[in-house]
Enzyme design. Structure first.
Site, mmCIF file in Angstrom:
data_model
loop_
_atom_site.group_PDB
_atom_site.id
_atom_site.type_symbol
_atom_site.label_atom_id
_atom_site.label_comp_id
_atom_site.label_asym_id
_atom_site.label_seq_id
_atom_site.Cartn_x
_atom_site.Cartn_y
_atom_site.Cartn_z
ATOM 1 N N HIS A 1 0.820 -1.224 0.000
ATOM 2 C CA HIS A 1 0.000 0.000 0.000
ATOM 3 C C HIS A 1 0.850 1.269 0.000
ATOM 4 O O HIS A 1 0.342 2.344 0.313
ATOM 5 C CB HIS A 1 -0.964 -0.001 1.197
ATOM 6 C CG HIS A 1 -2.061 -1.019 1.064
ATOM 7 N ND1 HIS A 1 -2.907 -1.367 2.097
ATOM 8 C CD2 HIS A 1 -2.452 -1.777 0.015
ATOM 9 C CE1 HIS A 1 -3.770 -2.291 1.688
ATOM 10 N NE2 HIS A 1 -3.506 -2.565 0.435
ATOM 11 N N LEU B 1 -6.491 -8.458 17.661
ATOM 12 C CA LEU B 1 -7.234 -8.260 18.911
ATOM 13 C C LEU B 1 -8.571 -8.968 18.833
ATOM 14 O O LEU B 1 -8.961 -9.686 19.752
ATOM 15 C CB LEU B 1 -7.476 -6.772 19.149
ATOM 16 C CG LEU B 1 -6.399 -5.961 19.850
ATOM 17 C CD1 LEU B 1 -6.936 -4.575 20.150
ATOM 18 C CD2 LEU B 1 -5.913 -6.636 21.116
HETATM 19 P P1 OAD Z 1 -7.672 -2.296 10.168
HETATM 20 O O1 OAD Z 1 -7.721 -1.004 10.908
HETATM 21 O O2 OAD Z 1 -8.753 -2.614 9.215
HETATM 22 O O3 OAD Z 1 -7.644 -3.502 11.216
HETATM 23 C C1 OAD Z 1 -6.736 -3.520 12.277
HETATM 24 C C2 OAD Z 1 -6.836 -4.851 12.955
HETATM 25 O O4 OAD Z 1 -5.841 -4.894 13.955
HETATM 26 C C3 OAD Z 1 -8.179 -5.137 13.633
HETATM 27 O O5 OAD Z 1 -8.569 -6.451 13.319
HETATM 28 C C4 OAD Z 1 -7.870 -5.033 15.129
HETATM 29 O O6 OAD Z 1 -8.577 -6.005 15.896
HETATM 30 C C5 OAD Z 1 -6.413 -5.387 15.164
HETATM 31 N N1 OAD Z 1 -5.651 -4.743 16.239
HETATM 32 C C6 OAD Z 1 -5.853 -3.523 16.821
HETATM 33 N N2 OAD Z 1 -4.902 -3.298 17.740
HETATM 34 C C7 OAD Z 1 -4.096 -4.386 17.734
HETATM 35 C C8 OAD Z 1 -2.920 -4.758 18.483
HETATM 36 N N3 OAD Z 1 -2.395 -3.955 19.410
HETATM 37 N N4 OAD Z 1 -2.352 -5.965 18.213
HETATM 38 C C9 OAD Z 1 -2.890 -6.803 17.279
HETATM 39 N N5 OAD Z 1 -3.993 -6.504 16.570
HETATM 40 C C10 OAD Z 1 -4.582 -5.315 16.794
HETATM 41 O O7 OAD Z 1 -6.222 -2.361 9.491
HETATM 42 P P2 OAD Z 1 -5.749 -3.168 8.198
HETATM 43 O O8 OAD Z 1 -6.309 -4.534 8.165
HETATM 44 O O9 OAD Z 1 -4.272 -3.012 8.132
HETATM 45 O O10 OAD Z 1 -5.431 0.618 3.096
HETATM 46 O O11 OAD Z 1 -6.392 -2.298 7.058
HETATM 47 C C11 OAD Z 1 -6.214 -2.690 5.737
HETATM 48 C C12 OAD Z 1 -6.169 -1.487 4.844
HETATM 49 O O12 OAD Z 1 -7.370 -0.723 5.016
HETATM 50 C C13 OAD Z 1 -5.087 -0.500 5.180
HETATM 51 O O13 OAD Z 1 -3.822 -0.843 4.655
HETATM 52 C C14 OAD Z 1 -5.588 0.748 4.520
HETATM 53 C C15 OAD Z 1 -7.051 0.691 4.938
HETATM 54 O O14 OAD Z 1 -7.916 1.269 4.060
HETATM 55 C C16 OAD Z 1 -5.080 1.684 2.355
HETATM 56 O O15 OAD Z 1 -4.819 2.771 2.855
HETATM 57 C C17 OAD Z 1 -5.029 1.396 0.899
#
Ligand code: OAD
Length: 233
Positions: A104, A199
């Site tokens: 990304h 989480l």
């Molecule tokens: P999300 O914000 O969608 O999800 C974050 C995940 O991390 C959730 O499932 C939470 O439960 C988990 N989480 C939160 N805190 C945590 C911790 N301390 N340890 C472990 N897990 C934790 O983030 P992404 O899946 O990365 O794209 O989002 C995918 C894409 O959506 C991003 O790259 C971005 C966004 O739109 C673009 O900008 C193109």
């Protein structure tokens, strides 16, 4: 192979996209991270990204980033291939010693839409001042991140690698944004052992995955050691 998402950087103080804190000035990220938003209101989009770039500049890698960097070194010393794919646009994996594939893009890189010039910069963080292109003089470079509607970087290469994986870990990702959300299923189909940390249970979790709930900075040091033992046994 490892796929990381925003949850891995959450313990470094960087907000995730979904869940609490998923809005900026009342706007969802889907309304800001688009080519349309950039062409209609570049000042607003630039302010949003300058705030993200400020957060990156003032944060540090946490034990999850460090554990993944150590796993890479240990596996390479054991003669086992390793690849880290990240959806994160911060540079915390690199600062921990890893060399991730940023599908990304990266907040620390600015790109000129006119001439294609790229500049690595985390010094110019004024939310009100655009960064002009040093090559062609275009008045506002954009962050070199992938916006909704744009193709992720190196996706064919990554699909090929996931299809060859024998062990796949997805950490800190909600499993809703494709194509990355499809890598876990692809790895399962390829016969890889699959490990998941988050989480909450991600959308794409299956009963076939070994799920380790909790903060990545608590879970990954032990989980990486366990994966190393299993892969090299
Ligand atoms: P999300 O914000 O969608 O999800 C974050 C995940 O991390 C959730 O499932 C939470 O439960 C988990 N989480 C939160 N805190 C945590 C911790 N301390 N340890 C472990 N897990 C934790 O983030 P992404 O899946 O990365 O794209 O989002 C995918 C894409 O959506 C991003 O790259 C971005 C966004 O739109 C673009 O900008 C193109």
């Amino acid at each position: 192979m490892v796929l990381t998402g925003a949850g891995v950087s959450a313990d470094s103080g960087l907000p995730t996209f979904r869940g609490s804190g998923g809005l900026w000035e009342g706007r969802a990220v889907e309304g800001l991270a688009t080519p349309q938003a950039w062409s209609e209101d570049p000042a607003m989009v630039w302010r949003f990204y300058q705030e993200r770039r400020q957060c990156v500049a003032s944060s540090s890698p946490n034990p999850a980033h460090m554990a993944l960097a150590s796993l890479e070194v240990d596996l390479q010393n054991a003669g086992v291939g390793f690849s880290l794919i990240t959806q994160n646009v911060d540079d915390l994996h690199a600062r921990a010693g890893s060399a991730p594939i940023h599908i990304h893009g990266e907040l620390s890189v600015l790109r000129c839409e006119v001439c294609g010039e790229k500049v690595r910069d985390l010094d110019h963080l004024d939310p009100a001042a655009f960064f002009p292109c040093p090559e062609c003089g275009h008045k506002a470079m954009r962050p070199d991140v992938v916006w909704f509607g744009e193709l992720p970087y190196r996706v064919e290469d990554v699909f090929r690698q996931v299809g060859n994986a024998t062990c796949f870990l997805a950490a800190g990702t909600s499993g809703v944004v494709y194509p990355a959300a499809g890598f876990l299923q692809l790895a399962r189909d390829a016969g890889a052992k699959t490990f998941v940390n988050s989480l909450e249970e991600p959308e794409n979790l299956s009963l076939d995955d070994a799920f380790f709930p909790g903060k990545a900075s608590d879970v990954l040091p032990e989980l990486c050691a366990r994966i190393f033992k299993q892969v090299t046994a």
